[in-house]
Design an enzyme around this catalytic site. Structure first.
Site, PDB file in Angstrom:
ATOM      1  N   LYS A  63      39.421  47.770  29.135  1.00 15.72           N
ATOM      2  CA  LYS A  63      38.371  48.776  29.291  1.00 15.72           C
ATOM      3  C   LYS A  63      37.203  48.556  28.344  1.00 15.72           C
ATOM      4  O   LYS A  63      36.050  48.593  28.756  1.00 15.72           O
ATOM      5  CB  LYS A  63      38.977  50.180  29.072  1.00 15.72           C
ATOM      6  CG  LYS A  63      37.979  51.312  29.108  1.00 15.72           C
ATOM      7  CD  LYS A  63      37.430  51.505  30.504  1.00 15.72           C
ATOM      8  CE  LYS A  63      36.072  52.183  30.501  1.00 15.72           C
ATOM      9  NZ  LYS A  63      34.972  51.308  30.119  1.00 15.72           N
ATOM     10  N   CYS A  76      36.944  52.440  34.662  1.00 18.50           N
ATOM     11  CA  CYS A  76      37.062  51.062  35.160  1.00 18.50           C
ATOM     12  C   CYS A  76      36.753  50.052  34.068  1.00 18.50           C
ATOM     13  O   CYS A  76      35.803  50.222  33.301  1.00 18.50           O
ATOM     14  CB  CYS A  76      36.076  50.828  36.299  1.00 18.50           C
ATOM     15  SG  CYS A  76      36.187  52.025  37.635  1.00 18.50           S
ATOM     16  N   SER A  77      37.536  48.951  34.034  1.00 18.79           N
ATOM     17  CA  SER A  77      37.182  47.846  33.153  1.00 18.79           C
ATOM     18  C   SER A  77      35.904  47.209  33.693  1.00 18.79           C
ATOM     19  O   SER A  77      35.630  47.275  34.886  1.00 18.79           O
ATOM     20  CB  SER A  77      38.324  46.832  33.088  1.00 18.79           C
ATOM     21  OG  SER A  77      38.641  46.367  34.382  1.00 18.79           O
ATOM     22  N   HIS A 130      37.017  42.421  30.633  1.00 17.73           N
ATOM     23  CA  HIS A 130      38.052  41.850  31.505  1.00 17.73           C
ATOM     24  C   HIS A 130      37.519  40.641  32.260  1.00 17.73           C
ATOM     25  O   HIS A 130      37.276  40.703  33.464  1.00 17.73           O
ATOM     26  CB  HIS A 130      38.532  42.955  32.462  1.00 17.73           C
ATOM     27  CG  HIS A 130      39.648  42.565  33.379  1.00 17.73           C
ATOM     28  ND1 HIS A 130      40.551  41.560  33.095  1.00 17.73           N
ATOM     29  CD2 HIS A 130      40.008  43.070  34.596  1.00 17.73           C
ATOM     30  CE1 HIS A 130      41.414  41.463  34.108  1.00 17.73           C
ATOM     31  NE2 HIS A 130      41.100  42.351  35.023  1.00 17.73           N
ATOM     32  N   CYS A 133      44.422  38.557  38.482  1.00 16.68           N
ATOM     33  CA  CYS A 133      44.106  39.056  37.132  1.00 16.68           C
ATOM     34  C   CYS A 133      45.196  38.690  36.134  1.00 16.68           C
ATOM     35  O   CYS A 133      45.012  38.871  34.927  1.00 16.68           O
ATOM     36  CB  CYS A 133      43.898  40.558  37.161  1.00 16.68           C
ATOM     37  SG  CYS A 133      43.041  41.127  38.631  1.00 16.68           S
TER      38      CYS A 133
END
Ligand SMILES: [Zn+2]
Lengths: 129, 383
Positions: free
Chosen positions: B327, B204-205, B331, B83
């Site tokens: 968020k 969660c994103s 992402h 990431c």
């Protein structure tokens, strides 16, 4: 599933074999070639006991496809009585009984079925005692 | 080493881009950045991409993108650090310019995640396959373990975690490129579906398609292209154990603090000198712990700081994730680190519209891979 990849991990997955650094006594699970604490390259092979406690945990509600028939299930970071750490799925325990600090016993279980032919893959799970 | 500036930015809208391929997405972002900078050519390019192979079955991403961007034969290098791929691509582009070996370099990132694969399994390859993922853990699960340990150690509340998501959705509401432009409430977060206890869906994103790119050049040339270049004053990177379980502390992200110490030293700054930060909020708990590791708050105080508004645009001492963060903005893994730089660039050049932080001079980006096994921090300054 690539069989050699599975077979070479058997000492860890079936017998909890770890490497204890001859210089600083750090226990690495799985074994490594270099001690992450002191850079020593000399280890003794030891077997971890089956006793430990939960340092942290989660309950998986949404899994990858391979585990989707097992949700919800617990996964925890376990510290064994020797001070080694590992990650294990929780078995034979009610979800509400999983908590930080709880004592666990490590047991031998089927972990997953892999590949088109669904080969059984085994390893350790933890039961809250 | 030469001083380096960012002179142009471009990104796609983030979201579910069903009709666009990974090539379409990257090229759209890269062309916007090239046009925004007003450069006629580039000398080299870096592309952050976590897993073209797993998400769309395409590797060799550097060459693919150089070709479709019409830039052959420029050197094109794909950079992967899970990431943190985008932030790391930016760092590599920085070095190529700083070293003097190239003048105009594109740093981009892309991910196409909505193409029908098992996204949970693909993302989990950023963790240890044999000793974490083998035993059933997922990415939300790893951060959920950090959240449980953190709440246990510091008595943080579920509401405090939810406050991160509420703030970031509030910021993203004003970002035209954000995936989710909707305000949410604490109650909505607490009532959303459990993913990995204690984390819920709105902690969660999301799964996102998107691309982002920036153009870097030597500071001495920057005024040829723009009246408002932004100087890169620091770039630092660190690594930590790949497995969460081997960490000495389950409530720390040591790669973040290690990179932060180096980044601040390089820029001769303290955390209180930073005017705003884009922090890697892949999960609500990640923003809280990272904000502590960056030195904005003491250990154990990051959760209450969010609740008290200390990270908001309106009243914060250190506004965090003015873009909406991972968020709300989304992402697309490999693009995230570049999109963070774009938000800081817009803020430092006064182009952030309703998200604008007043008198913003110095901004920081923090981009991390896996459960914190890699982290890259970039600090930028308005001129
Ligand atoms: Zn040692």
């Amino acid at each position: 599933m690539i069989t050699p990849k599975y077979v070479r991990e058997i000492p860890q997955r079936y017998r909890l074999e770890a490497a204890k650094c001859k210089n600083c006594s750090y226990i690495s699970f799985p074994p490594r070639l270099v001690c992450p604490k002191c850079k020593s390259r000399s280890f003794d092979t030891i077997r971890l006991s089956d006793e430990g406690k939960i340092l942290t945990f989660t309950i998986i509600r949404v899994s990858s496809d391979i585990f989707s028939h097992q949700t919800p299930y617990g996964v925890a970071v376990i510290e064994t009585s020797e001070g080694a750490k590992l990650m294990a799925m929780i078995a034979d325990t009610k979800i509400e009984d999983i908590a930080i600090g709880k004592k666990v016993k490590l047991i031998f279980r089927k972990i997953r079925d892999e590949g088109v032919s669904g080969i059984h893959c085994y390893g350790y799970k933890a039961v809250v005692i | 080493m030469k001083d380096v500036a960012v002179i142009g930015i471009g990104m796609t809208k983030f979201g579910e881009l069903w009709n666009k391929s990974i090539k379409d997405i990257f090229v759209e972002a890269a062309l916007k950045a090239i046009d925004n900078a007003g450069v006629g050519h580039i000398d080299s390019m870096y592309v952050g991409a976590m897993s073209g192979g797993l998400f769309v079955g395409q590797e060799h991403i550097g060459a693919v993108m150089a070709d479709y961007l019409g830039m052959n034969p420029v050197p094109a290098t794909r950079v992967e650090s899970a990431c943190a791929s985008g932030g790391t691509a930016f760092r590599q582009a920085y070095f190529e310019v700083a070293s003097g070996s190239s003048e105009i370099v594109l740093a981009g990132g892309v991910e196409k995640m909505n193409d029908g694969v098992d996204v949970t399994a693909a993302l989990a390859t950023a963790a240890d396959q044999e000793y974490e993922v083998y035993n059933g853990i997922t990415f939300p699960g790893l951060y959920a373990m950090i959240a449980n340990a953190y709440m246990h150690q510091y008595n943080a509340t579920r509401e405090q975690l939810a406050a991160v998501a509420v703030k970031n959705h509030h910021n993203g509401f004003n970002n035209p490129n954000a995936q989710f432009r909707s305000e949410i409430t604490i109650e909505q977060v607490l009532n959303s579906t459990l993913v990995a206890d204690p984390l819920r869906l709105l902690d969660c994103s999301p799964v996102t398609d998107g691309g982002a790119a920036v153009i870097l050049c030597p500071l001495e040339l920057a005024k040829q292209f723009t009246d408002s270049p932004v100087k890169v004053i620091s770039t630092a990177q660190a690594s930590d154990t790949i497995s969460l379980y081997e960490r000495e502390s389950l409530t720390s992200l040591k790669a973040v603090s290690d990179a932060a110490v180096k980044a601040y030293k390089q820029a001769n700054l303290k955390p209180e000198d930073i005017d705003l930060a884009e922090v890697h909020d892949c999960f609500t708990i990640a923003e809280i712990v990272a904000s502590e590791e960056l030195g904005f708050f003491d250990k154990g105080c990051g959760a209450s700081a969010v609740e008290e508004g200390k990270t908001s645009i309106e009243e914060g001492t250190i506004p965090i994730n003015t873009s909406g963060g991972l968020k709300s903005k989304g992402h697309p893994v490999g693009a995230t680190g570049i999109a963070q730089v774009i938000e800081i660039y817009e803020q430092l050049t006064g182009q952030a519209g309703k998200r604008q932080v007043k008198d913003a001079r110095i901004g920081l980006t923090q981009n991390m891979g896996g459960s914190g096994a890699s982290c890259v921090i970039n600090i930028l300054e308005a001129l």
